[in-house]
Design a protein around this motif. Structure first.
Motif, PDB file in Angstrom:
ATOM      1  N   ALA A  43       6.684  -0.112  10.632  1.00 19.16           N
ATOM      2  CA  ALA A  43       5.740  -0.530   9.892  1.00 19.16           C
ATOM      3  C   ALA A  43       5.904   0.099   8.520  1.00 19.16           C
ATOM      4  O   ALA A  43       6.517   1.037   8.180  1.00 19.16           O
ATOM      5  CB  ALA A  43       4.415   0.081  10.080  1.00 19.16           C
ATOM      6  N   GLU A  44       5.423  -0.429   7.377  1.00 20.95           N
ATOM      7  CA  GLU A  44       5.602   0.001   5.976  1.00 20.95           C
ATOM      8  C   GLU A  44       4.911   1.399   5.939  1.00 20.95           C
ATOM      9  O   GLU A  44       3.901   1.599   6.519  1.00 20.95           O
ATOM     10  CB  GLU A  44       4.831  -0.839   4.937  1.00 20.95           C
ATOM     11  N   PRO A  45       5.549   2.169   5.321  1.00 21.18           N
ATOM     12  CA  PRO A  45       4.764   3.718   5.187  1.00 21.18           C
ATOM     13  C   PRO A  45       3.512   3.623   4.246  1.00 21.18           C
ATOM     14  O   PRO A  45       3.441   2.764   3.286  1.00 21.18           O
ATOM     15  CB  PRO A  45       5.814   4.482   4.469  1.00 21.18           C
ATOM     16  N   ALA A  46       2.537   4.250   4.572  1.00 20.55           N
ATOM     17  CA  ALA A  46       1.454   4.328   3.752  1.00 20.55           C
ATOM     18  C   ALA A  46       1.577   5.495   2.578  1.00 20.55           C
ATOM     19  O   ALA A  46       1.851   6.617   3.122  1.00 20.55           O
ATOM     20  CB  ALA A  46       0.076   4.641   4.592  1.00 20.55           C
ATOM     21  N   LEU A  47       1.310   5.003   1.362  1.00 15.94           N
ATOM     22  CA  LEU A  47       1.386   6.170   0.398  1.00 15.94           C
ATOM     23  C   LEU A  47       0.067   6.997   0.370  1.00 15.94           C
ATOM     24  O   LEU A  47      -1.099   6.393   0.628  1.00 15.94           O
ATOM     25  CB  LEU A  47       1.557   5.395  -1.018  1.00 15.94           C
ATOM     26  N   ALA A  73       3.386   5.228  -7.600  1.00 17.22           N
ATOM     27  CA  ALA A  73       4.635   5.170  -6.941  1.00 17.22           C
ATOM     28  C   ALA A  73       4.606   3.649  -6.315  1.00 17.22           C
ATOM     29  O   ALA A  73       5.404   3.223  -5.773  1.00 17.22           O
ATOM     30  CB  ALA A  73       4.863   6.145  -5.937  1.00 17.22           C
ATOM     31  N   ALA A  74       3.166   3.107  -6.285  1.00 12.57           N
ATOM     32  CA  ALA A  74       2.790   1.775  -5.523  1.00 12.57           C
ATOM     33  C   ALA A  74       3.394   0.624  -6.378  1.00 12.57           C
ATOM     34  O   ALA A  74       3.709  -0.301  -5.861  1.00 12.57           O
ATOM     35  CB  ALA A  74       1.462   1.699  -5.287  1.00 12.57           C
ATOM     36  N   SER A  75       3.751   1.087  -7.840  1.00 14.13           N
ATOM     37  CA  SER A  75       4.009   0.264  -8.883  1.00 14.13           C
ATOM     38  C   SER A  75       5.605   0.138  -8.678  1.00 14.13           C
ATOM     39  O   SER A  75       6.209   1.080  -9.402  1.00 14.13           O
ATOM     40  CB  SER A  75       3.404   0.345 -10.156  1.00 14.13           C
TER      41      SER A  75
END
Length: 86
Positions: free
Chosen positions: A34-38, A45-47
């Motif tokens: 699964a994609e890691p949750a920030l 960092a999400a951008s």
């Protein structure tokens, strides 16, 4: 010599405590892939655009530093004094 062998055996047995660490629990494949949750404190960092721009700026700065180091290591005056006179 015999005492050294006995001492070695006693030391080896003392190292074996019998208290083994527990084996870590295994995760299901869907959780591993699964994609890691920030975390909430990392919104920038999400951008990926911001991250790419920051990485590019850092790479450019490092290239400039590397270019500045490409000059001669020994100054020409010092080099001429180091060479033997013919």
């Amino acid at each position: 010599m015999r005492h050294a062998l006995i001492l070695t055996c006693v030391a080896a047995l003392a190292a074996c405590t019998g208290e083994a660490d527990t084996y870590p629990s295994l995760l299901p494949t869907d959780r591993i892939l699964a994609e890691p949750a920030l975390p909430d404190h990392a919104p920038h960092a999400a951008s990926s655009v911001a991250v790419d721009a920051e990485a590019q700026a850092r790479a450019d700065a490092l290239r400039q530093r590397a270019d500045a180091l490409r000059g001669p290591v020994i100054e020409p005056d010092a080099l001429s004094r180091m060479r033997p006179q013919d």
